[in-house]
Design an enzyme around this catalytic site. Sequence first.
Site, PDB file in Angstrom:
ATOM      1  NE  ARG A  81      -3.589   0.093   2.374  1.00 47.35           N
ATOM      2  CZ  ARG A  81      -4.654  -0.269   1.918  1.00 47.35           C
ATOM      3  NH1 ARG A  81      -5.197  -1.321   1.511  1.00 47.35           N
ATOM      4  NH2 ARG A  81      -5.464   1.010   1.852  1.00 47.35           N
ATOM      5  CG  HIS A 112      -2.991   6.418 -38.707  1.00 46.12           C
ATOM      6  ND1 HIS A 112      -3.156   7.086 -39.667  1.00 46.12           N
ATOM      7  CD2 HIS A 112      -3.552   5.487 -38.514  1.00 46.12           C
ATOM      8  CE1 HIS A 112      -3.966   6.485 -40.350  1.00 46.12           C
ATOM      9  NE2 HIS A 112      -4.199   5.252 -39.730  1.00 46.12           N
ATOM     10  CE  LYS A 140      -2.649  -5.593  -5.534  1.00 41.68           C
ATOM     11  NZ  LYS A 140      -2.174  -5.414  -7.151  1.00 41.68           N
TER      12      LYS A 140
END
Length: 597
Positions: free
Chosen positions: A27, A492, A592
Amino acid sequence: MCGIVGAIAERNIAPVLLESLKKLEYRGYDSAGLATIENKTIVIKKECGKIDEVDQKVNLKDQKGNIGLAHTRWSTCGSVTKENAHPHQDCTKNIAIVHNGIIENHSELRAQLTHKGHTFTSDTDTEVIAHLIEENNQGNIVQAIAKTLKQLEGSYALGIIEADNPHQLIAARKESPLIIGLGEKENFIASDAPAILKQTNKVIYLDNEEIAVLTIDEVEIFDLDGNKKEKEIETIEWDSEKAGKQAYEHFMLKEIHEQSSTIAKTLEQNIEDNIDLKEVKRIIIVACGTSWHAGLVGEFMIEELAKIPVEVEYASEFRYRDPIIEENTLIVPISQSGETADTLAALKEARTKGAKILSIVNVKGSSIERESDAVLYTKAGPEIGVASTKAFTAQLTVLYLLTLHLGKLKNTLPKDQIANRVRDLRKIPLQIEQAIEETQHIKKLAKLFYKKHHALYLGRGINYPIALEGALKLKEVSYIHAEGYPAAEMKHGPIALIDEQMPVIAIATKDDRTYKKVISNIEEVTARGGVVIAIATKGDEEIAKKVDHVIYIPENSYILTPLLATIPLQLFAYYIATLRNHDPDKPKNLAKSVTVE
Ligand code: F6R
């Protein structure tokens, strides 16, 4: 975004907190800290760095005391410094606090508190909360916290301890996840279940604007007006062993390898009983990052087989415009964590406009699950590596099951076709194992390419999102600049970049729709000196003559190729990251669970 744990027990708690905190490192990991109460004094150790580095520097686990808090940070407010690391304290050092979330009105509050004589030692919004509690404290800390929370704008999951009262730990949440773990003569708080699964699998999910008061023997929950609330105790089925790394060097590798079993589990579920989808006329999928890529594959599946129009939106964009949601529009948020702030906000925005919500989530008990009318679960188990792997393929599996169910309801798929398609899906777990057998070959390719600075991923049709996902995986774990493009779009613009320094990874699986077109696109690359790695169908010997390298995957129906083509791209990104000496489980700057906007 930031992980918090806390505990109150009879035993010495620092080693337990440290072990639990490591499970939350996904985290955030720019700094870490731990607070305990020893002899009615709060002792805090904190430093910059990953948890192990911090522990080596300041010896976190040696702290004494049977009540404590710990935090691993992903900085939002204030740079990465020791001063900004959590826990934070008030002026009197009576309380210590850890926080996950963002307080939006922190500047105004800081100015008011400074005016009243409070002295700040960090730049964080969290320290503002500590001083505000001090300011509001008339002798009852729970009341002071409740008053403080009413003054905060933004999101928070909080753990708070008080030197004056070492027999209780207090927690609260709004929009950031927090669970309470119930043990024998000990209780816990954590941002996420894997942190406490070794201690207990009995949990209470705290809801928005609830305060929990934990002692060794009990847990009481209150609303912000002090009313006591009854909460359900739930049992988590994930086991702690499965949440560990086992023999693998990294979680990312373990989770790549788990995919045959996680898909096998995911495809067993029955969609029928979930929500009535007969009247659905339009579907809007909202998600972020890898989950958004899964949504793009889902769009292809649903439109092709169930003939229902689908749009796929970045949740962060959807929430800030004024989307048109007509009657019978179904919103499908997709999220591994179930906590992504933008996806949650998009869901709420759609609901205010009258839409029905069918979510696809991995984490049970998550906010997105609880805000939805119905949920389909990806049964990937705990995903710890920051880069999503097994959750992604489980999301694709659920989207395919949903497609078949919608096809049946809308009469666009005859029964025998559904049976054949389910048979094809059931082949996937074994085929994933076969795709993983290419590992040695992929490792060799990683050695050839790991020093490059750029890469281009090409795919068409249903494999265009897989090109996006392959590029995202490489970017996030190896820090190599990579772009995913629809193969035909290359001419492109990006074709100007092609040279021998820019590897092109082309998904060119054998099918009767896009294969020949992708081969032409590959020829456009090789004609300009580009180096091509093709992801191709086993048995396609011809393609080997046209490209520099081939990675083969097993054959299945066109619509299921994304589940297989993803595997070598995950492994390629993983081995490149490790060759470049990066930790793929904890890429820099990432977290996360993105619980802030
Ligand atoms: C990439 C990754 C992220 C997540 C995104 C959404 O590997 O993991 O892009 O997919 O942050 O997260 P969830 O699915 O938890 O909503």
